[in-house]
Design an enzyme around this catalytic site. Structure first.
Site, PDB file in Angstrom:
ATOM      1  N   SER A  89       1.592  52.239  45.165  1.00 50.79           N
ATOM      2  CA  SER A  89       1.728  50.944  44.704  1.00 50.79           C
ATOM      3  C   SER A  89       0.701  50.232  44.222  1.00 50.79           C
ATOM      4  O   SER A  89       0.913  49.006  43.884  1.00 50.79           O
ATOM      5  CB  SER A  89       2.395  50.324  45.884  1.00 50.79           C
ATOM      6  OG  SER A  89       3.865  50.748  45.994  1.00 50.79           O
TER       7      SER A  89
ATOM      8  N   LYS B 188       1.010  48.341  40.958  1.00 53.45           N
ATOM      9  CA  LYS B 188       1.708  47.048  40.721  1.00 53.45           C
ATOM     10  C   LYS B 188       0.489  46.039  40.576  1.00 53.45           C
ATOM     11  O   LYS B 188       1.014  44.663  40.211  1.00 53.45           O
ATOM     12  CB  LYS B 188       2.313  46.289  42.022  1.00 53.45           C
ATOM     13  CG  LYS B 188       3.636  47.518  42.384  1.00 53.45           C
ATOM     14  CD  LYS B 188       4.313  47.160  43.702  1.00 53.45           C
ATOM     15  CE  LYS B 188       5.534  47.913  43.818  1.00 53.45           C
ATOM     16  NZ  LYS B 188       5.756  48.477  45.091  1.00 53.45           N
TER      17      LYS B 188
ATOM     18  N   SER C 275       5.214  44.648  48.615  1.00 51.08           N
ATOM     19  CA  SER C 275       5.302  45.726  47.826  1.00 51.08           C
ATOM     20  C   SER C 275       6.876  45.960  47.198  1.00 51.08           C
ATOM     21  O   SER C 275       7.135  47.026  47.189  1.00 51.08           O
ATOM     22  CB  SER C 275       4.606  47.049  48.368  1.00 51.08           C
ATOM     23  OG  SER C 275       4.057  47.751  47.556  1.00 51.08           O
TER      24      SER C 275
ATOM     25  N   LYS D 113      -4.417  44.745  47.344  1.00 52.24           N
ATOM     26  CA  LYS D 113      -3.235  45.431  47.152  1.00 52.24           C
ATOM     27  C   LYS D 113      -3.368  46.819  48.103  1.00 52.24           C
ATOM     28  O   LYS D 113      -4.073  47.649  47.832  1.00 52.24           O
ATOM     29  CB  LYS D 113      -2.721  45.636  45.847  1.00 52.24           C
ATOM     30  CG  LYS D 113      -1.247  46.169  45.683  1.00 52.24           C
ATOM     31  CD  LYS D 113      -0.142  45.461  46.061  1.00 52.24           C
ATOM     32  CE  LYS D 113       1.349  45.859  46.188  1.00 52.24           C
ATOM     33  NZ  LYS D 113       1.515  46.897  47.384  1.00 52.24           N
TER      34      LYS D 113
END
Length: 299
Positions: A71, A74, A132, A249
């Site tokens: 993820s 992203k 997320s 992140k």
């Protein structure tokens, strides 16, 4: 008694002589300056840290090895959205059943968006980056891709992600998904991901989102009433555990293992970096903490 300016000079000279003698006696004048900081050992397969101000490399471990990004993908999703011309962060997007079906089918992390609700682009960015949410990622890709069908819009959005990577001069990065649930061709490197994050951090909205620990969205239901969503909690534990942490992140997955793109600012200096394929949620935070400490010690 020694008085006046001349006396002050004599006293200073005597003090210097005594101090010098003491230093010579201990060998301090010939010793190395500060002892070199030991390069840390991390569990993650790959790691990279740089000085965000000038992109100077501070640490590398398999920094140019292509790895699954999970993820952390992203970050580029958000970057592409925020790069749209005439972007209206208050634009409302209606949540489609396809987004909900997608997260259920893939057992994916989600923001628990409700089908039929109208959610602003700003809220979708928080839903994308904090819990997320793959449903939020799908909504953004569908909204900001071009095409007559959802599939075409999503494909176009992913091509924008790859164009953005090329424009940053990144040759070891490729995206085949908008959220990290790839089809075998979604990869980057610790160095490339750090550069993507550094570029994204130039945007004030991105910076505000990724440093937020918790966010509660108020959406508009099908009937026009206001829905207060459950709070979205940031999966980046460094925001609570590391002094000066400002983002960015997490990522995880069967292939990606445990990833973290991180940044912190102390004394006006910002260190930014990435760990890919660590062994657990706790370990990726430990790895990142070691690299941040090392970065600040060597910057």
């Amino acid at each position: 008694m020694i008085t006046g300016i001349k006396g002050t000079r004599l006293r200073k000279a005597a003090a210097v002589a005594v101090t010098s003698g003491a230093l010579l006696a201990t060998g301090a004048l010939t010793a190395a300056p500060a002892q070199a900081v030991t390069k840390p050992s991390i569990v993650a397969k790959g790691g990279y840290v740089m000085n965000n101000a000038n992109a100077k490399t501070l640490y590398t471990k398999a920094a140019d090895t292509k790895l699954s990004t999970g993820s952390t993908t992203k970050i580029m999703t958000a970057k592409v959205v925020l790069a749209q011309s005439n972007l209206n962060l208050d634009k409302k997007v209606t949540i489609q059943k396809a987004y909900s079906d997608y997260v259920v089918a893939n057992n994916a992390s989600q923001a628990h968006l409700i089908v039929g609700d109208k959610v602003t682009v700003r809220q979708l960015l928080y839903g994308l980056m904090l819990p997320s949410g793959c449903d939020a990622a799908y909504a953004l890709a569908d909204t900001y891709g071009s095409g007559t069908t959802r599939a075409k819009r999503v494909a176009n959005f992913i091509s924008k992600m790859n164009t953005a990577a090329k424009s940053l001069g990144l040759t070891n990065t490729h995206f085949d998904s908008f959220d990290g649930i790839g089809n075998g061709n979604n990869y980057s490197t610790p160095r490339d991901l750090t550069k993507i994050a550094s570029s994204a951090m130039k945007n004030s909205t991105f910076r505000a989102v990724v440093k937020t620990k918790s966010y509660t969205a108020k959406t508009i239901t099908k009937t026009g009433s206001t829905r207060t969503m459950g709070a979205w909690t940031n999966t980046n534990t460094l925001l609570s555990s590391y002094s000066g942490a400002i983002g960015i992140k997490t990522g995880s997955g069967p292939e990606a293992k445990y990833c973290l793109v991180f940044a912190a600012t102390r004394n006006g200096k910002t260190v930014i970096g990435t760990v890919l394929a660590s062994s657990s949620i706790t370990q990726r935070a430990t790895d990142a903490t070691k690299l941040l400490n090392y970065g600040f010690a060597t910057i």
